[in-house]
Design an enzyme around this catalytic site. Sequence first.
Site, PDB file in Angstrom:
ATOM      1  N   LYS A 137       0.191  -8.006  14.949  1.00  0.00           N
ATOM      2  CA  LYS A 137       0.274  -6.971  13.915  1.00  0.00           C
ATOM      3  C   LYS A 137      -0.387  -5.682  14.395  1.00  0.00           C
ATOM      4  CE  LYS A 137       0.845  -6.009   9.416  1.00  0.00           C
ATOM      5  NZ  LYS A 137       2.124  -6.076   8.731  1.00  0.00           N
ATOM      6  N   GLY A 159       0.820  -1.205   0.000  1.00  0.00           N
ATOM      7  CA  GLY A 159       0.000   0.000   0.000  1.00  0.00           C
ATOM      8  C   GLY A 159       0.858   1.260   0.000  1.00  0.00           C
ATOM      9  N   ASN A 160       2.102   1.126   0.454  1.00  0.00           N
ATOM     10  CA  ASN A 160       3.012   2.280   0.474  1.00  0.00           C
ATOM     11  C   ASN A 160       3.481   2.676  -0.927  1.00  0.00           C
ATOM     12  OD1 ASN A 160       4.622   0.085   0.109  1.00  0.00           O
ATOM     13  ND2 ASN A 160       5.866   0.387   1.955  1.00  0.00           N
ATOM     14  N   LYS A 185       8.098 -12.091   1.811  1.00  0.00           N
ATOM     15  CA  LYS A 185       8.242 -12.044   0.350  1.00  0.00           C
ATOM     16  C   LYS A 185       8.993 -13.272  -0.154  1.00  0.00           C
ATOM     17  CE  LYS A 185       7.842  -7.054   0.237  1.00  0.00           C
ATOM     18  NZ  LYS A 185       7.195  -7.096   1.590  1.00  0.00           N
ATOM     19  N   LYS A 235      -0.420  -9.663   2.391  1.00  0.00           N
ATOM     20  CA  LYS A 235      -0.703  -9.676   0.945  1.00  0.00           C
ATOM     21  C   LYS A 235       0.313 -10.518   0.166  1.00  0.00           C
ATOM     22  CE  LYS A 235       2.348  -6.496  -1.034  1.00  0.00           C
ATOM     23  NZ  LYS A 235       3.351  -6.890  -0.021  1.00  0.00           N
TER      24      LYS A 235
END
Lengths: 321, 321
Positions: free
Chosen positions: B131, B13-14, B278, B216
Amino acid sequence: MQGNKIALIAFGGNALLKETERGTQGEQLKNAEKACRVLMQIIKRGYKLVIVHGNGPQVGNILIQMEEAVTKIPPFSLDTCVAMSQGSMGYMLERAMRNQLRKEKQSYEVLTVITEVSVDEKDEAFKKPTKPVGPFFTRYRSSMLQKEKKWVMVEDSGRGYRRVVPSPRPVEIVNLDAIIKLIDQDFLVIACGGGGIPVFKNAQGLYEGIEAVIDKDYTSALLASAINAELFIILTNVERVALNYGKPDQQWLNVVTVDEMKTYYKEKHFPAGSMGPKVEAAIAYIERGGKEAIITSADKLKEALDGTSGTRILSLNAVVS
Amino acid sequence: MQGNKIALIAFGGNALLKETERGTQGEQLKNAEKACRVLMQIIKRGYKLVIVHGNGPQVGNILIQMEEAVTKIPPFSLDTCVAMSQGSMGYMLERAMRNQLRKEKQSYEVLTVITEVSVDEKDEAFKKPTKPVGPFFTRYRSSMLQKEKKWVMVEDSGRGYRRVVPSPRPVEIVNLDAIIKLIDQDFLVIACGGGGIPVFKNAQGLYEGIEAVIDKDYTSALLASAINAELFIILTNVERVALNYGKPDQQWLNVVTVDEMKTYYKEKHFPAGSMGPKVEAAIAYIERGGKEAIITSADKLKEALDGTSGTRILSLNAVVS
């Protein structure tokens, strides 16, 4: 697997967020579940279903939240707020609908489509914004917003100042192709939430967002025609449309031809911002070749489908045949 | 018309809401446009494209807005806030992508799918929420929320108290069927925004929302496998993955087999909450039969596609052949 006939149903955001309730998520979800139980009446009759929901109270809440946090988070413009409401309301309705379908052992799948709807920048509505949205402001804050953001503000009967925005006609459903393909592939589609995210095509043919709200009744009529829906249903808070509504000579309408309805419309039986747009949407849909439009309440949907309640608007051909 | 190969790209989102900016809608739109220009590199190579975006800063802003307005508007739970961010971010990206495609005379159409992703209620993550999300609270407000809403709150290094939520693994992409059909029908699909709206299947097999966030990276790996993507790209803020990152013996990775990458992962070269997920997502995708995963930065995407930048993770077969 559903049949090949398509029914499009449109209902207001107040079906989920009721004036008589507090508007909690729990209440909205419960109302979504109730709405979906009612919508099963259409699905059971073999129609493929398309749902268009309004978002008036929901987008109002988003605007209030943005204003309350305005010193911390930069607020979004109205088009993006509509997109947010399509997300939240689409999710609530989609989940409720999927669960209801599963409960009733139907394999019909549901999808929510974020939908942009283009308007004409030269629409007369932009000259005179009329639709109040969002929070009530003090005179001070109102004058600030008027100056900084060029918002049009109106005083609202002693309750403060409110922003008014244009309500232009929908011209093109930008995501129409996807909606058609999803219906073809047997999806129950939730689309055009809040009348669609308002955009316009600029001189370069590119889309830009625009600060406006589009009436969900007009957009749903446009969509109903574009997808060749056999049936177009608009839910409202009364069982039937009436002539001389609320007067001693009030007369409920049962079955009317589109020409009769046009005459009544011209005679100003239906107030703007209430029954007016619904009747106009139904007329537009029939005039573009639609078969049958029904205006009724959620409570009477079953009876309306059975032909014992609701107001049906038909083409002359349909009435004669 | 795009080719038959599918590429899935995931970015945070960044990419739209940058820490160095104020986070206005104008800035986010500009960043979306910039991102879409970069994504054209993939489309021009004939891939059908699927976009998965994160929503960390955006959903954070929604939570702050809800808290600021808490005395006026009942706030939504986290799943519904994710749905809202899918609406707003999907709209921004979709419009920017459609415009970019038109500018480059491509007829490829774009659609945003509101996506629910189910998690396992028994996921270990629910035992220990980790989180942090949303606003910083005072001790007083924090204790109130802890009591009223059963939120888990943690003190954040002198800046106040923050809510922590579980981050369970994605199990099922509820809207997968629609996503597959839309890709088949030649749509560029924006899906699984923010990792997906977190839901779970209850004892009756019905879906309920749940207060959680889904990474995500993991969701995009799951989706990349489910749609048989040929290429899975994860954008991050560095050009390549490194061993001993930031240390004197730092070593950038160019092409590595999945087995090598698993060894490095076990050796704890990649920090959790940053490069870890990732790398793990790339490994999972290749192990499920994926051909090629690339981790790189937006700036180096072109070079990475050309094979002169980025870290490629391949199955042993792909390296040998």
